[in-house]
Design an enzyme around this catalytic site. Structure first.
Site, short mmCIF file in Angstrom:
data_model
loop_
_atom_site.label_atom_id
_atom_site.label_comp_id
_atom_site.label_asym_id
_atom_site.label_seq_id
_atom_site.Cartn_x
_atom_site.Cartn_y
_atom_site.Cartn_z
N GLU A 292 1.04 -0.86 0.17
CA GLU A 292 0.04 0.25 -0.28
C GLU A 292 0.70 1.34 -0.25
OE1 GLU A 292 -3.97 1.57 -0.19
OE2 GLU A 292 -3.26 -0.46 -0.37
N GLU A 322 -0.43 10.16 -6.39
CA GLU A 322 1.03 9.08 -5.81
C GLU A 322 0.62 8.21 -7.84
OE1 GLU A 322 -0.99 8.25 -1.68
OE2 GLU A 322 -1.18 6.70 -3.52
N ASP A 476 -6.83 2.65 2.81
CA ASP A 476 -6.75 1.16 3.33
C ASP A 476 -8.16 0.82 3.54
OD1 ASP A 476 -4.13 2.30 3.75
OD2 ASP A 476 -5.08 3.60 5.63
#
Length: 494
Positions: A292, A322, A476
Site C-alpha cells: 500500500e 501517487e 486503506d
C-alpha cells in the site's frame, strides 16, 4: 362546433394546470380530450445512485477460495483528528498563501503546506522534523474541542478492516503502544515484539468541501497528515514482522509504511530500503504481497521503490496523486502534467497503470518480477488492472472497494443512495492516445472491462458521499476490501 370549443377550453385548462405546478391531470379531463392516462410519479423512477447501489448488492460475490490468515505490517499509530483550520487558528497562525514543503520544520511551514493542499482538495502526508514543536502542536490538537482519537497507520487500519470478517485471522506488526493496543479489534493478533511503552501520534487536519480560510476555499473534503514518528519513519518493526511470518503462516501479506521513511533523509532511507528489500525477499514467493503506497514528494525515493520494491510484490494500492507522482519519478506517460485537473482522465490513468505493469510487472513469462495487480482509487471511480491469469473475481473486488468508500465516507454500514452522488464519467476512452477504444459505464452493470495486451482493466464508479464525515483511512479500507474479494491464482498462466 361547441364540442371543438369545449375541447380547446379543456386543453387550455390542462396547460394551465401544468403551468401552475400540477403534475397529473384529473382523469375526467384526460378521458374527455382523448389523452392516455399514463401516471409516472417521480418516486417510481430510480435514481442512478439507486441503480448502481442495487447492482452492487446483486453482483458482488466473495471468491470461491477465501483468505483465512493475513499478516499486515508495519506502520501503526494513534490518529488525532481535528479541524485543520480550527487547529491552525488555535495555534495563532494567520492565513496566507500556500507553498508545498517536502519536510515541515515550523508552524509556518505547516500552515503553507496545509493551504497548498486545501486549495486543491488533495490529501498529503508530511514529516515534522522538530520534535519539541511537534509535541506542543500535538498537545494543542488533543485538547482542541471536538478532537477525536482513532486507530491510525495504513497497516493498523487495513488490519482493523480485515478483522471485520470473523473467519479471518489477522496478524498486525508495528510500533504498538498501550493506547493503540486498547483500541484494536480483539481478533487481531499482535506479536510481543511489536509492543512498545509509548504510542506514536499522527495529527490529521481535516477540512470540509467549500470550507474557507482567508482567501483559500477547499473544492472538496480531504485531510492533511503530519507527524514526528521515528519508529514508523525507520520502519523499525519490519524485521520483527518478517520473522513472525514463519510461525503465523499467512496466505497473504500486506505491507505499508515505506512512505514514512522519506522524511528521514536520503542517507538513512537508501540504507534502510536495501534492508527492507532484503527482508521482503525472505517471504516465500508463493505468498502474495500487497504493497500500500501513500503520499510522497522525493522523486529519487519513489524511483527507488519502483525499481527495488515493486518487482518483488504481487499487488499495489494507490490513489491519483501517487500514480501521477510515480509516473513523474520514472518519466512515464503524462509525466509532463503538474497535477490532475478535476476528475482524472480514465485514458491517462489507464496509460500509466499499463506502463507500471510493463516496466515493473510480470507482463512476460520470462520476467523475474512478481507484480501482477494494481488497485487504483480516486474520488469518482476505481480501477483494478491485472495481468491475465493471476487474479480472479476482480469485478466483485473493484465494486466492493467502491462500495466501502461510499458507505464509510458517510459514516454508514451500507450505502444510502440519498446521501451520495455519481460523479464518474459515463463515457471515456481506454487510452489517451490512439489506437483507443470508446467505453461506457452502464449503471445497471456498473463495471466496465477492457483489455490492453494481456492486462485486463475493471472500472467501477464510486457513489461519492455528499457530506463526508471522515476521509482518513478510506484508501486503506478500499484496498483491504478489494483484497478480501480477490482470489489469487496459484497456477502459472503461461
Amino acid at each position: 362546433m361547441w364540442r371543438k370549443a369545449s375541447a380547446a377550453a379543456l386543453l387550455a385548462l390542462a396547460v394551465g394546470y401544468f403551468y401552475h405546478g400540477g403534475s397529473e391531470l384529473p382523469e375526467q379531463i384526460l378521458t374527455y380530450i382523448g389523452l392516455p392516462n399514463i401516471q409516472t410519479p417521480l418516486e417510481s423512477q430510480k435514481s442512478l445512485e439507486q441503480v448502481v447501489s442495487s447492482a452492487w448488492e446483486t453482483l458482488i460475490t466473495l471468491p470461491t477460495r477465501q483468505w483465512s490468515r493475513v499478516a499486515v505490517g508495519v506502520n501503526a499509530c494513534v490518529d488525532v483528528v481535528v479541524s485543520g483550520v480550527g487547529l491552525l487558528q488555535a495555534l495563532a497562525v494567520d492565513p496566507g498563501s500556500g507553498l508545498n514543503h517536502e519536510v515541515l520544520h515550523s508552524k509556518e511551514a505547516l500552515k503553507e503546506a496545509f493551504i497548498h493542499y486545501m486549495e486543491r482538495g488533495a490529501a498529503a502526508e508530511r514529516f515534522f522534523s522538530d520534535s519539541e514543536v511537534f509535541q506542543r502542536i500535538a498537545r494543542a490538537a488533543a485538547e482542541y474541542p471536538g478532537a477525536k482519537l482513532y486507530v491510525g497507520g495504513n497497516a493498523a487500519l487495513i488490519a482493523q478492516k480485515l478483522a471485520t470478517y470473523p473467519d479471518l485471522v489477522v496478524l498486525l506488526c508495528g510500533p504498538i503502544g498501550p493506547k493503540l493496543h486498547e483500541m484494536l479489534d480483539e481478533q487481531i493478533v499482535v506479536p510481543p515484539g511489536s509492543m512498545q511503552e509509548t504510542d506514536e501520534y499522527h495529527l490529521i487536519l481535516e477540512y470540509k468541501a467549500g470550507e474557507q480560510w482567508g482567501s483559500t476555499q477547499a473544492p472538496q473534503a480531504n485531510r492533511f497528515i503530519f507527524s514526528h514518528d521515528v519508529s514508523n519513519g525507520e520502519m523499525s518493526s519490519l524485521e520483527t514482522f518478517v520473522e513472525s511470518l514463519e510461525e503465523f503462516d499467512p496466505e497473504l501479506v500486506v505491507l505499508s509504511g515505506l512512505h514514512m521513511m522519506e522524511g528521514q533523509g536520503r542517507e538513512l532511507w537508501e540504507e534502510r530500503l536495501k534492508e527492507a528489500v532484503s527482508a521482503i525477499s525472505e517471504i516465500p514467493r508463493d505468498i502474495p504481497i500487497h504493497l500500500e503506497l501513500a503520499s510522497m514528494t522525493d522523486k529519487d525515493y519513489m524511483n527507488s521503490i519502483m525499481q527495488e520494491v515493486m518487482p518483488i510484490v504481487s499487488s499495489i494500492g494507490l490513489n491519483e496523486q501517487e500514480l501521477l507522482f510515480l509516473s513523474q519519478a520514472g518519466e512515464g506517460p503524462h509525466a509532463e502534467m503538474v497535477a490532475w485537473q478535476g476528475i482524472p482522465d480514465v485514458g491517462r490513468v489507464s496509460d500509466i497503470l499499463l506502463w507500471i505493469l510493463e516496466q515493473h510487472g510480470r507482463i512476460e513469462p520470462s520476467s523475474e518480477a512478481d507484480l501482477t495487480r494494481i488497485h487504483f482509487h480516486t474520488l469518482a471511480y476505481h480501477i483494478l488492472a491485472t495481468v491475465d491469469g493471476y487474479w480472479g473475481n476482480q469485478a466483485s473486488a473493484v465494486m466492493a472497494g467502491a462500495r466501502v468508500a461510499s458507505s464509510q465516507a458517510c459514516g454508514l454500514q451500507a450505502v444510502d443512495p440519498s446521501k451520495v452522488e455519481l460523479k464518474a464519467p459515463l463515457e471515456f476512452y481506454s487510452s489517451h492516445a490512439e489506437p483507443r477504444e470508446q467505453l461506457s459505464l452502464i449503471p445497471e452493470q456498473p463495471v466496465t472491462v477492457w483489455r490492453r495486451g494481456n492486462v485486463t482493466f475493471h472500472l467501477t464508479a464510486v457513489l461519492v458521499c455528499r457530506q463526508p464525515l471522515r476521509t482518513v483511512g478510506l484508501g486503506d479500507a478500499i484496498s483491504a476490501e478489494g483484497l478480501v474479494y480477490s482470489e489469487f491464482e496459484t497456477q502459472q498462466p503461461f
